[in-house]
Each structure stands twice: as structure tokens, then as C-alpha cells.
Design an enzyme around this catalytic site. Structure first.
Site, PDB file in Angstrom:
ATOM      1  N   TRP A 163     -13.483 -11.853  32.183  1.00  0.00           N
ATOM      2  CA  TRP A 163     -13.339 -11.280  30.825  1.00  0.00           C
ATOM      3  C   TRP A 163     -13.189  -9.766  30.893  1.00  0.00           C
ATOM      4  O   TRP A 163     -12.415  -9.167  30.156  1.00  0.00           O
ATOM      5  CB  TRP A 163     -14.523 -11.680  29.945  1.00  0.00           C
ATOM      6  CG  TRP A 163     -14.664 -13.164  29.818  1.00  0.00           C
ATOM      7  CD1 TRP A 163     -15.732 -13.927  30.178  1.00  0.00           C
ATOM      8  CD2 TRP A 163     -13.684 -14.077  29.292  1.00  0.00           C
ATOM      9  NE1 TRP A 163     -15.482 -15.256  29.916  1.00  0.00           N
ATOM     10  CE2 TRP A 163     -14.241 -15.373  29.372  1.00  0.00           C
ATOM     11  CE3 TRP A 163     -12.399 -13.928  28.765  1.00  0.00           C
ATOM     12  CZ2 TRP A 163     -13.548 -16.514  28.939  1.00  0.00           C
ATOM     13  CZ3 TRP A 163     -11.710 -15.058  28.341  1.00  0.00           C
ATOM     14  CH2 TRP A 163     -12.283 -16.329  28.430  1.00  0.00           C
ATOM     15  N   ASP A 164     -13.940  -9.144  31.784  1.00  0.00           N
ATOM     16  CA  ASP A 164     -13.777  -7.699  31.978  1.00  0.00           C
ATOM     17  C   ASP A 164     -12.362  -7.362  32.427  1.00  0.00           C
ATOM     18  O   ASP A 164     -11.768  -6.386  31.961  1.00  0.00           O
ATOM     19  CB  ASP A 164     -14.740  -7.214  33.071  1.00  0.00           C
ATOM     20  CG  ASP A 164     -16.101  -6.815  32.533  1.00  0.00           C
ATOM     21  OD1 ASP A 164     -16.235  -6.570  31.325  1.00  0.00           O
ATOM     22  OD2 ASP A 164     -17.041  -6.752  33.344  1.00  0.00           O
ATOM     23  N   LEU A 165     -11.851  -8.122  33.348  1.00  0.00           N
ATOM     24  CA  LEU A 165     -10.547  -7.801  33.923  1.00  0.00           C
ATOM     25  C   LEU A 165      -9.422  -8.041  32.924  1.00  0.00           C
ATOM     26  O   LEU A 165      -8.468  -7.264  32.845  1.00  0.00           O
ATOM     27  CB  LEU A 165     -10.332  -8.616  35.200  1.00  0.00           C
ATOM     28  CG  LEU A 165     -11.251  -8.212  36.365  1.00  0.00           C
ATOM     29  CD1 LEU A 165     -11.318  -9.314  37.408  1.00  0.00           C
ATOM     30  CD2 LEU A 165     -10.783  -6.901  36.990  1.00  0.00           C
ATOM     31  N   GLY A 168      -9.609  -5.164  30.579  1.00  0.00           N
ATOM     32  CA  GLY A 168      -9.079  -3.923  31.136  1.00  0.00           C
ATOM     33  C   GLY A 168      -7.565  -3.856  31.042  1.00  0.00           C
ATOM     34  O   GLY A 168      -6.997  -2.832  30.631  1.00  0.00           O
TER      35      GLY A 168
END
Lengths: 405, 405
Positions: A163-165, A168
Site C-alpha cells: 500500500w505504501d508503494l 508513492g
């Protein structure tokens, strides 16, 4: 380093994965990306894994090709400097990426007061400002209960902060999109990207929200099966495993042919009155009949024996490797033009990637390492804010900024 | 629907997740996105999960807010039409997203022959053109051996196609970046984005490649532990589980305080001569000592009992929910302004998301559904290629194009 975004100057005040990876992608496409670093480094400056020198391999990986200005963000004047950098005047400036709270000194309003058309892309946890991280969002949306094996009752966290990636990359997309609108006359904007909304929209985009609401129940755990088509892991004769996927008819025919299973598959098709080649979901529906045939075929062979026929037939497959095995694959890293060598703050020499994208025929600039904290303090103050040497000297004397030591 | 990308017309010829999600993100930011659909639909048009009507919930989820022109891509003249659409003349046009092979009729060269500054963003498997999908790339790079529990020898596939999704967002970022460069006078370009390079660069960006090469070995499986900080799943008194993460000092202090563990943690700190609040990795190093304290504290409580103190203290946590449980959460879906209701080809009514990003104070347009195949065939031929009614009629007569039925 490509120069698609030459002329943009983006200021980043961010920690963890999503914000810094956004800045990384922008920098690797040619934007000047300036990190605002708290004196001594932000909360992820010493995040594991570490180099023998104590430097964070994680931090230097995510902050390649950026500049760094170090500011005391605990003091009012330091916070004012950060605001002025975020909202710096000039074409291609006033572009800010952060995961600082939507309220507080890096809220949008004080930035807009400094520059009316400032663009601020803000990565958040929950949309209402409550804290969330990749792993809590993942638990909240049900992915750990989907992952893993039906014979094991435990939830399985993902280790890749997906989810972070996604956030980003989506944040980088958002910033460039908002800058396009600004140049077209739309003014500036804040763009808020909560991890929770990235996760909720993604599961909906994949059809899984609708499926679950229609069924009123969860899809059963799939073990290592690909849902809705033919894809699974199989054991080989040497004890290793491979993942094979046949989504298209061509992939299916190639796989069946390469394994010499055509006659057995035809017999099964006659018995069940189906065509496995025609529709992917038929392979999924009858996987308990198909699997024993494939298990037996794979159990007689190694990946080395399979590779020539699989490559010839366009089969979509891979051995399961560990990262340590993959790390020795020169085609993937050392000999891959996407990777280069560069000096990193850790002093180590290892393949460092540039942009994941390749522009054929366009020169890919040299790989660039991460800055040391404060490497660019004076240059940034002079360039973005037009401060004189005397003013910069005063900021140093008062401990409001610091350079690399 | 926001209008950040108003004025762009992007043509998409793509199946599976990465390419269509790229087009989806572009459409939800206001670009006109036109799908080229093979007669009867491409290879993922009937991908599971399906609605009772037989329509694919997956396909309609990934193709919202797009237009569709249906072309017979098996014939030379149909392929020529697709090329002309991809390389359509006009400002803000000549923008193409595809996962078709880098050789073949949608290669870059024939498009460039039609429009010298065409931009083509191409999602690939391996950089050399060999087929790969999310699940085979994942196996190749070692993630399934990192995922799951150290007491289970099996590799664990992820169920979320993370590499596809990262690639989709990165592709949208790439297209807008390349269009910016084109307007700045740089001409067009092909942008190739192989899943394999997205995965290899990402693991390197996170420091995991360097870590593995330095160690000459893989990081041991972490079970559900967050590597390098305090984060894990714990069982509650009612048998449910929660995920809790304490990365920052504030999160740590809040967690310890909310659970009433201050005295026990202080005693452990005195014994070990460490400060858990000061550095995140100390919590990870001593997790086998910390875990029993937390296990006991969580085992006495439910999430409902914990919630007030956790919210007050800013603890970063979530219960593990199934997607079916999450799907009933109105704050996440039905009442979330990111979601709306719209007519989908399946005829179903369920919350459909717009852009994951929110622009505060900017009106979010209505949610839009996916097209039916060929909904926009005639309009697109007239608008992008300037064909006359007679010419469009001939294409229909010869079965080269088709409209929605």
C-alpha cells in the site's frame, strides 16, 4: 536519471516509504528533489536494515538522487523556513510532498498564504487524520485473511509494503498531474492521499468489494492458487518449486504441450465436456482434476529440464527463488542497465537502481546516491529563498540549520 | 473524477491489471481514456469474479470512466486503425498505454511513423520481452519465501497483485511526465516498464538487495513481525486479533500507556539497560522479551475496550477484519466521499470509487461506470481520426469495427 521532469523543483518533508518513494521517482525522472531533514535525521533515518557503518540501507535506498537541507523543525523559525521552502516562488517550484499532519505547521493553509498556487501532495494514514501504516491498513481491509493457506488459521501479513508503494507512485502521478493543471491556469491545490483510501479503492477496482458484498461472505482462502484461472506452485523432482500461470489460451496450450500432457488433458476434456483452452475459468473450476496431472508431470522434472521447452512455448513461469538467490542473478541486477554503481552514504558499493522505466534510445544518466544530511543546506537557502551569506551564517550560528559534517 | 488532466486523450490497448489501472487513474483525473477492445473483448473481459449477469466485476472495476471502441485486431486494416488511434494527431493526443508486445503491430516504430512525437507507455513482463506476470515475478524475486511463518516450509504467494498495481500507478506517472517533456519540446518517446524491473528496483530501493548481498544470506522469515521495529499481531480476549505498530517514540509511549504496561516496561529497560522509547530497533531486538508482556495485556481485553485509550493516545493499530467485515463499514465505503454509485455494465449497484486522492475544496465529479464494449466506436472514429459517416459505415459493413449491442 532521465530528464522528463527537468525544470521542476520538489521539496519533500517525509519519512517511511510512501512519501520518500514519491520523491525518488520524481528525482529519477529529472526533477530536483530537496529533502527537508530534521537535525540529526527524521524518524526513519536509522531504520533497519543497517550497513556495518550504521547507516540505514533503507534510508539511502529511498533517498537516492535527492538533495538535503537540515533544519531544526522543533523551533518556530525553523518551521517558517520549511514553509518557505515548500512554497518557494518561481516557475516549477512551490511543489511539496509530505507525510506531515494535515493540521500543524505544514498544513496547506500557511503554505497557500505564502504562495497562492502552491501544490502540496500529502500522504496520510486514515482520511480523517488518524494514524495508520501499511500494515494496519492491510489488516483493516482483510488482505491478511486472504493470504496463505486454508489449513492454517493465522492471518498472514504481507512483507512487501504494497500500500505504501502504490501510494508513492500514485503520489508522484498526482504531483505531476496537479502541476500540469497549474500550468494550464487552474491554480494550486492540496492532494491528500490516505493509505486507507488507496487500499479501499484498489480492492474495489479489482472487483473484490462487489464480489464480497454480492456473496455476503469472503472468498475462501486460495492457498497458492491464482483465482479464476490456472496458476499454482508445483514441486519439482529436485525438491525445488515453481510458479506457473496459464491465463491466455496460448499460455495454456504451451504449458500442456511442453509437459507432454496433451493426451491426458484431451481425455479429461472429453469426460467433463469442456474446453480448457477456450476459457480460463474452466481451468480454475476443475483445478482439483487438473492438479494431479500437473503435479505428476512436474515431479518428474527439474527447472533446468523444463526451461528450453517452456521458453520455446512462451510459458509464463518462474522458479521460486529466495532473494539471496535472485541477488546473484547478474541479468537482474549487475548487468541490468537499470542498475548502476554509485557512492552511498554507507560507503558501500552495491548495485543501485535508477528509474524502473526504460526509454529506449534515450541516454540513462548515471546512478546517483543519497545525500548526507545537510549536504545542500546553504545552496538550497541561497537558491530557493535567495538568502545572503550573512543570513545563512546567522541561521547556522543560531543552530536553526546545519550542514553535512 | 477531477479535471487535473483535462485536455489529454489517452488511448489504451491493455488487459490484466497494470495497464488498465494506469488508464483508470488517468481517467479519474480527467483525461479522456479510450480503450481499444478486441471484438468480443480482450483476454480479461470475462475474468472472475463475475456478476450474476456474467459480466466481470473485475473488468468493470478497472475500466470505469473510460470509453470503448471495438475493433477486429486480427485483421490488417483493424490493426491499422488501432495504430492511427494510438498516434492520433492533435494537442494532448498521441498518448498510448499498452501491454501489447514491444514487437508486432503496436511496436513503437509504426506509431512513430504516423506521429513523430507519439508517446507510448508499455507495460511488459521481463525487460527482454519474455512473458511474466505479477505472480511469477514475485516468485522470481523471493517475496513468497519471505512471507508467512517460519514454522511452515511453504512459499506464500501474495493475493494482492502488488507489482501490477505499483506498475499501473508508475505507468500513469510516466505518461504524464513524458507528456510534460513533450510539451517542453523534447519530442515523444516510448517508456517501457517491465514488471521485473519494477520488482527488482523496489526491493533495492527498500534496502533489501544491499542487505542480502552484504549478509550473503536471506533475512529469516519474520512471521507477522514488522522488521526492525515493534509491530505484530496479538490475540484478544474474544479470540479476535489485532495488528499494532509502534515505530515512533510517541506511538510506543502511547501504546505502553494505554495498556498500563509502564511499570513492567521500565523494569525490563532497567534489566536490559536500554530505552525502548529512544530507538525503534531496540524494540525489535528484544521482541522476545517484550512480546509476553503485550500478549498478556492484549489477552485480557477486546478491541472495543482498547479503542478509546488507543485513539486518545494515537496508537497505530487495527483489528484484523475480513473483507466481508470491512465491506460493511459504511465509513470506508458507502459514506466515504471517494465512493459513489453509478450504473455498471453488470447492472449492479454497489459503491464504485473515484480517484483515491482527495482535493479538499474541489468538487469531485460523479462516479462513472465502465463502458459497454464499443459504446464509443463511431464517436471515436469521427473525433480522433476524422472519419466520415460513410467511412465509418464501411468499417461496420466489413466487420472491422462494431458498436455496443
Amino acid at each position: 536519471m532521465y530528464d522528463l521532469l527537468k525544470g521542476l523543483t520538489v521539496v519533500e518533508a517525509a519519512a517511511f516509504v510512501a512519501g520518500p518513494s514519491c520523491g525518488l521517482y520524481l528525482a529519477q525522472f529529472g526533477a530536483e528533489v530537496i529533502r527537508i531533514d530534521q537535525l540529526g535525521g527524521g524518524p526513519d533515518f536509522k531504520r533497519w536494515p543497517l550497513a556495518p557503518s550504521g547507516e540505514s540501507l533503507y534510508w539511502e535506498g529511498l533517498n537516492k538522487a535527492k538533495k538535503s537541507i537540515m533544519i531544526d523543525l522543533s523551533r518556530l523559525e525553523g518551521r517558517g523556513l520549511a514553509q518557505r521552502l515548500a512554497a518557494a516562488p518561481g516557475e516549477g517550484r512551490g511543489l511539496f510532498v509530505t507525510n506531515f499532519p494535515a493540521t500543524g505547521f505544514l498544513a496547506y493553509e500557511p503554505l497557500k498564504a505564502l504562495r497562492d498556487d502552491v501544490i502540496c501532495v500529502r500522504v496520510m494514514g486514515w482520511a480523517d487524520g488518524r494514524p495508520a501504516l501499511d500494515y494496519t491498513v492491510n489488516a483493516n481491509l482483510g488482505v491478511p485473511w486472504m493470504t496463505g493457506f486454508s489449513d492454517d488459521p493465522r492471518p498472514v501479513n504481507h512483507v512487501l509494503p504494497a500500500w505504501d508503494l502504490i501510494t508513492g507512485a500514485y503520489a508522484a502521478f498526482s504531483l505531476v498531474s496537479a502541476e500540469r493543471a497549474r500550468r494550464a491556469g487552474a491554480g494550486g491545490t492540496e492532494v491528500r492521499i490516505p493509505l486507507s483510501d488507496v487500499a479501499a479503492t484498489t480492492l474495489a477496482n479489482l472487483g473484490q468489494l462487489a464480489e464480497t458484498r454480492l456473496a455476503g461472505a469472503d472468498r475462501p482462502r486460495q492457498d497458492n492458487n491464482l483465482y479464476g484461472a490456472f496458476g499454482r506452485d508445483f514441486a519439482l523432482s529436485d525438491g525445488r518449486r515453481l510458479m506457473v500461470v496459464a491465463i491466455t489460451s496460448r499460455q495454456w496450450r504451451g504449458l500442456v504441450g511442453a509437459l507432454g500432457l496433451a493426451a491426458e488433458i484431451a481425455a479429461l476434456e472429453a469426460e467433463l465436456v469442456v474446453s480448457f483452452a477456450a476459457q480460463e475459468w474452466v481451468r480454475y473450476q476443475h483445478r482439483t482434476r487438473l492438479n494431479p496431472l500437473f503435479e505428476a508431470a512436474f515431479a518428474r522434472r527439474t527447472a533446468e529440464e523444463l526451461a528450453p521447452a517452456f521458453e520455446a512455448e512462451g510459458v509464463c513461469w518462474s522458479e521460486y527463488r529466495t532473494l539471496a538467490e535472485a541477488a546473484d542473478d547478474r541479468a537482474l541486477f549487475d548487468d541490468n542497465p537499470v542498475f548502476g554503481r554509485t557512492l552511498q552514504p554507507s560507503g558501500l558499493d552495491y548495485p543501485a537502481p535508477g528509474a524502473a522505466a526504460t526509454l529506449p534510445g534515450v541516454r540513462r544518466g548515471e546512478a546517483q546516491g543519497a545525500p548526507r544530511l545537510g549536504d545542500d543546506t546553504d545552496a538550497v537557502l541561497a537558491d530557493l529563498l535567495g538568502l545572503s551569506s550573512a543570513e545563512i551564517g546567522r541561521l547556522h550560528d543560531e543552530g536553526l540549520v546545519a550542514g553535512a559534517t
